[in-house]
Design a protein around this motif. Structure first.
Motif, short mmCIF file in Angstrom:
data_model
loop_
_atom_site.label_atom_id
_atom_site.label_comp_id
_atom_site.label_asym_id
_atom_site.label_seq_id
_atom_site.Cartn_x
_atom_site.Cartn_y
_atom_site.Cartn_z
N GLY A 117 69.30 61.57 52.12
CA GLY A 117 70.37 61.77 53.10
C GLY A 117 71.73 61.38 52.57
N ALA A 118 71.83 60.20 51.96
CA ALA A 118 73.12 59.73 51.44
C ALA A 118 73.62 60.61 50.30
CB ALA A 118 72.99 58.28 50.97
N PHE A 119 72.71 60.97 49.39
CA PHE A 119 73.09 61.79 48.24
C PHE A 119 73.55 63.18 48.68
CE2 PHE A 119 71.89 64.92 45.01
CZ PHE A 119 72.66 64.48 43.94
N ALA A 120 72.77 63.81 49.57
CA ALA A 120 73.12 65.16 50.02
C ALA A 120 74.41 65.16 50.82
CB ALA A 120 71.97 65.74 50.84
N ALA A 121 74.59 64.16 51.70
CA ALA A 121 75.82 64.09 52.50
C ALA A 121 77.03 63.87 51.60
CB ALA A 121 75.70 62.97 53.53
N PHE A 122 76.92 62.97 50.62
CA PHE A 122 78.03 62.69 49.70
C PHE A 122 78.39 63.93 48.89
CE2 PHE A 122 79.39 61.60 45.38
CZ PHE A 122 80.54 60.86 45.63
N THR A 123 77.37 64.61 48.34
CA THR A 123 77.63 65.75 47.47
C THR A 123 78.21 66.93 48.24
OG1 THR A 123 75.74 65.04 46.13
CG2 THR A 123 76.62 67.22 45.70
N THR A 124 77.66 67.22 49.42
CA THR A 124 78.21 68.33 50.21
C THR A 124 79.59 67.98 50.74
OG1 THR A 124 76.95 67.52 52.14
CG2 THR A 124 76.01 69.33 50.89
N TRP A 125 79.84 66.70 51.02
CA TRP A 125 81.18 66.27 51.43
C TRP A 125 82.18 66.55 50.30
CZ3 TRP A 125 82.64 60.49 52.86
CH2 TRP A 125 83.89 60.49 53.52
N ALA A 126 81.76 66.29 49.08
CA ALA A 126 82.62 66.60 47.92
C ALA A 126 82.87 68.10 47.83
CB ALA A 126 81.97 66.09 46.64
N ILE A 127 81.83 68.90 48.02
CA ILE A 127 81.95 70.35 47.89
C ILE A 127 82.91 70.92 48.94
CG2 ILE A 127 80.70 72.54 48.15
CD1 ILE A 127 78.27 71.09 46.88
N VAL A 128 82.69 70.54 50.21
CA VAL A 128 83.54 71.12 51.27
C VAL A 128 84.97 70.58 51.19
CG1 VAL A 128 81.57 71.53 52.77
CG2 VAL A 128 82.86 69.40 53.02
N SER A 129 85.13 69.35 50.68
CA SER A 129 86.49 68.81 50.51
C SER A 129 87.23 69.57 49.42
CB SER A 129 86.42 67.31 50.16
OG SER A 129 85.86 66.56 51.21
N ALA A 130 86.53 69.91 48.35
CA ALA A 130 87.15 70.67 47.26
C ALA A 130 87.52 72.08 47.71
CB ALA A 130 86.21 70.73 46.06
N LEU A 131 86.69 72.67 48.55
CA LEU A 131 86.95 74.03 49.03
C LEU A 131 87.96 74.06 50.15
CD1 LEU A 131 83.23 75.31 49.19
CD2 LEU A 131 84.93 75.92 47.46
N GLY A 132 88.06 72.93 50.87
CA GLY A 132 88.83 72.89 52.11
C GLY A 132 87.86 73.04 53.26
N VAL A 133 87.85 72.09 54.19
CA VAL A 133 86.85 72.10 55.25
C VAL A 133 86.89 73.39 56.05
CG1 VAL A 133 86.09 70.94 57.37
CG2 VAL A 133 86.79 69.58 55.39
N ALA A 134 88.09 73.83 56.41
CA ALA A 134 88.23 75.06 57.20
C ALA A 134 87.85 76.30 56.40
CB ALA A 134 89.66 75.18 57.72
N GLU A 135 88.05 76.25 55.08
CA GLU A 135 87.81 77.42 54.23
C GLU A 135 86.42 77.41 53.59
OE1 GLU A 135 91.90 76.60 54.93
OE2 GLU A 135 90.48 75.36 53.77
N ALA A 136 85.66 76.32 53.76
CA ALA A 136 84.39 76.16 53.04
C ALA A 136 83.40 77.27 53.36
CB ALA A 136 83.78 74.81 53.37
N GLN A 137 83.26 77.61 54.63
CA GLN A 137 82.27 78.62 55.00
C GLN A 137 82.60 79.98 54.38
OE1 GLN A 137 81.43 79.07 59.26
NE2 GLN A 137 79.30 79.38 58.68
N GLY A 138 83.86 80.37 54.44
CA GLY A 138 84.26 81.65 53.85
C GLY A 138 84.02 81.69 52.36
N ALA A 139 84.33 80.58 51.66
CA ALA A 139 84.12 80.52 50.21
C ALA A 139 82.63 80.59 49.88
CB ALA A 139 84.74 79.25 49.65
N ALA A 140 81.80 79.89 50.67
CA ALA A 140 80.36 79.90 50.42
C ALA A 140 79.77 81.28 50.64
CB ALA A 140 79.67 78.87 51.32
N ILE A 141 80.24 81.98 51.68
CA ILE A 141 79.77 83.34 51.95
C ILE A 141 80.16 84.27 50.81
CG2 ILE A 141 80.09 85.36 53.45
CD1 ILE A 141 80.34 83.39 55.81
N GLU A 142 81.37 84.08 50.28
CA GLU A 142 81.84 84.91 49.17
C GLU A 142 80.96 84.76 47.93
OE1 GLU A 142 85.82 85.25 46.31
OE2 GLU A 142 85.94 84.20 48.24
#
Length: 495
Positions: free
Chosen positions: A247-272
């Motif tokens: 739980g801690a590892f996955a939450a930390f890593t995905t937090w890093a990913i969405v922060s790098a992409l931008g929280v609002a833009e993360a879903q669009g980037a992942a879909i792309e």
């Protein structure tokens, strides 16, 4: 006449006792979870198809649900030590007929999962080796190589597997931590990802489903209880550590990913990046550079192989357990005299997985969209259902014994069971999304659960009327560990 130790008298029918500590069991189950694969594949699917930038929150919710389940499971682990894992818990809590239902689901789920893992490992190995070296071999050739290596490693004993998996786990986790901390120090983390408006955006249900998928494998702690040192203490500790770490590892890593992409833009980037599946590699190339990104690609292969080895160990122990009680041929319960490895169950399990993968290969079907989608998809659903049955069994067992510890044996495990019921329902309703395929044949695979239920109940009735000694053994096998250790203690005291 003195009772004999497993090494002397059981003639290769006993697992190796006192072989695993807390760390060894944690390595075995975390390797099955495959953290690097989970983030690169599953977590990015959760960002794209679930709640986008709120995916870290979905991991936190899934962690809380499983911790609630673990509260009751820890109490059960202090009373039951059995290689049957969650199947044994259901026998103990819900009775032999439903126990056989759980056992059938476990056999189906784990064996299908391994077959899918054989295909996934072969495909990605062929792709990445070809990209990095130019060597072009069919994916099934790499699958066969992986299977042979797994078989050779399992013959060395469970403690050896744990050491190999420990090294693999440290390597795959390290590269993601390097990426996460590099993003943290370079870009910073956005707390917007942890706000309710982000967590409850998009489809939180799908996000929870993919988050729970990243935990599949933690439930295997109980499967190694007969091989653990002081299992009444080791198994609960290993379970808590595994859930908290995932739980801690996955939450930390995905937090890093969405922060790098931008929280609002993360879903669009992942879909792309969904068609190519390279979202994490893109970020790695940006923050770590080309060399470390290639290292991450190699470590993905390490992660996939480690998951295959760990999942195989779990599947083999369910086969061994069924063989020991006589539901499957007794020959499947034979072990190596030197280290207690369940060699026959291991060989049978790998043969099954290889044949299934080989059929897909000879039919010209795609290893990812056909083999992985069907086998891993159903395997995930089966294991989630097994977790739910075990959660219900824990509550029923302690209510039947009128245990006075209401939080530990009623409230917490009941809340965990409700959470798992929600996740299983989401998995059934969204199975095509979980499997990553809109093929109607793959979409119909959840009906196999109905087949497992009916065959389990029918098998129980048949055993009760035609083979009562085996039906009785389903319960007496629950005390197998204590009986063997009492005999060994008697041998030691008389020698």
């Amino acid at each position: 006449m003195k009772p004999q130790s497993p090494e002397q008298g059981a003639a290769g029918t006993e697992l190796s006792s006192n072989a695993l500590g807390v760390g060894g069991i944690v390595f075995l189950v975390l390797a099955a979870v495959a953290p690097l694969t989970g983030i690169i594949v599953v977590a990015t699917l959760g960002i794209a198809l679930g709640n986008g930038g709120g995916m870290p929150g979905a991991f936190i919710i899934a962690t809380l649900i499983l911790l609630l389940f673990a509260v009751g499971y820890a109490q059960m682990a202090k009373k039951l030590v059995s290689v049957g894992g969650f199947y044994a818990i259901v026998v103990k809590g819900l009775g032999r007929p439903l126990g056989l239902v759980a056992g059938n689901i476990a056999l189906l789920g784990y064996n299908c999962f391994v077959a899918g893992a054989i295909g996934t490992s072969g495909f990605f190995t062929a792709t990445i080796v070809n990209e990095l070296t130019g060597l072009d071999l069919p994916w099934f050739a790499w699958s066969v190589i992986s299977v042979v290596l797994v078989f050779l490693l399992t013959r060395k004993g469970i403690d050896f597997s744990a050491k190999v998996l420990g090294v693999c786990l440290v390597l795959e986790v390290s590269i993601l931590l390097v990426l996460g901390f590099n993003i943290l120090f370079t870009h910073g983390f956005s707390f917007q990802a942890l706000m309710p408006q982000a967590i409850f955006s998009g489809s939180l249900g799908l996000a929870l489903l993919f988050a729970a998928n990243c935990f599949v494998g933690f439930e295997a702690t109980g499967l190694f209880s007969e091989e653990a040192r002081d299992p009444h203490r080791t198994i609960p500790k290993a379970t808590y550590i595994a859930i908290l770490f995932i739980g801690a590892f996955a939450a930390f890593t995905t937090w890093a990913i969405v922060s790098a992409l931008g929280v609002a833009e993360a879903q669009g980037a992942a879909i792309e990046h969904l068609p190519t599946g390279d979202l994490v590699f893109m970020l790695s190339n940006q923050y770590l550079g080309d060399t470390l990104t290639k290292v991450m690609m190699v470590l993905l292969l390490v992660s996939l192989f480690a998951a295959l080895l760990a999942l195989h160990n779990s599947a083999a122990r369910y086969i061994y357990s069924y063989g020991r009680v006589g539901i499957l041929p007794k020959v499947l319960s034979q072990t190596r005299n030197s280290n207690g490895s369940p060699q026959n169950a291991s060989a049978a399990q790998l043969l099954f997985g290889t044949v299934v993968a080989g059929i897909y290969y000879l039919a010209g079907l795609d290893p990812i969209t056909a083999l992985t989608a069907s086998m891993t998809g159903f395997g995930t659903l089966g294991i989630l259902t097994l977790q739910l049955l075990a959660a219900v069994a824990v509550v029923v067992y302690f209510r039947r014994s009128k245990d006075a510890r209401l939080w530990k044996t009623l409230v917490a495990p009941s809340l965990g069971a409700l959470g798992l019921a929600l996740i299983v329902l989401l998995a059934i309703l969204n199975f095509s999304t979980l499997a990553g395929s809109d093929n109607p044949v793959i979409g119909a695979l959840p009906w196999l659960l109905v087949v497992a239920v009916l065959t389990g109940l029918a098998t129980a009735q048949w055993l009760k009327s035609r083979r009562p000694e085996v039906y009785h053994e389903l319960l007496s096998d629950m005390e197998h560990y204590d009986k063997v250790h009492h005999e060994l203690a008697a041998v030691d005291s008389n020698s």
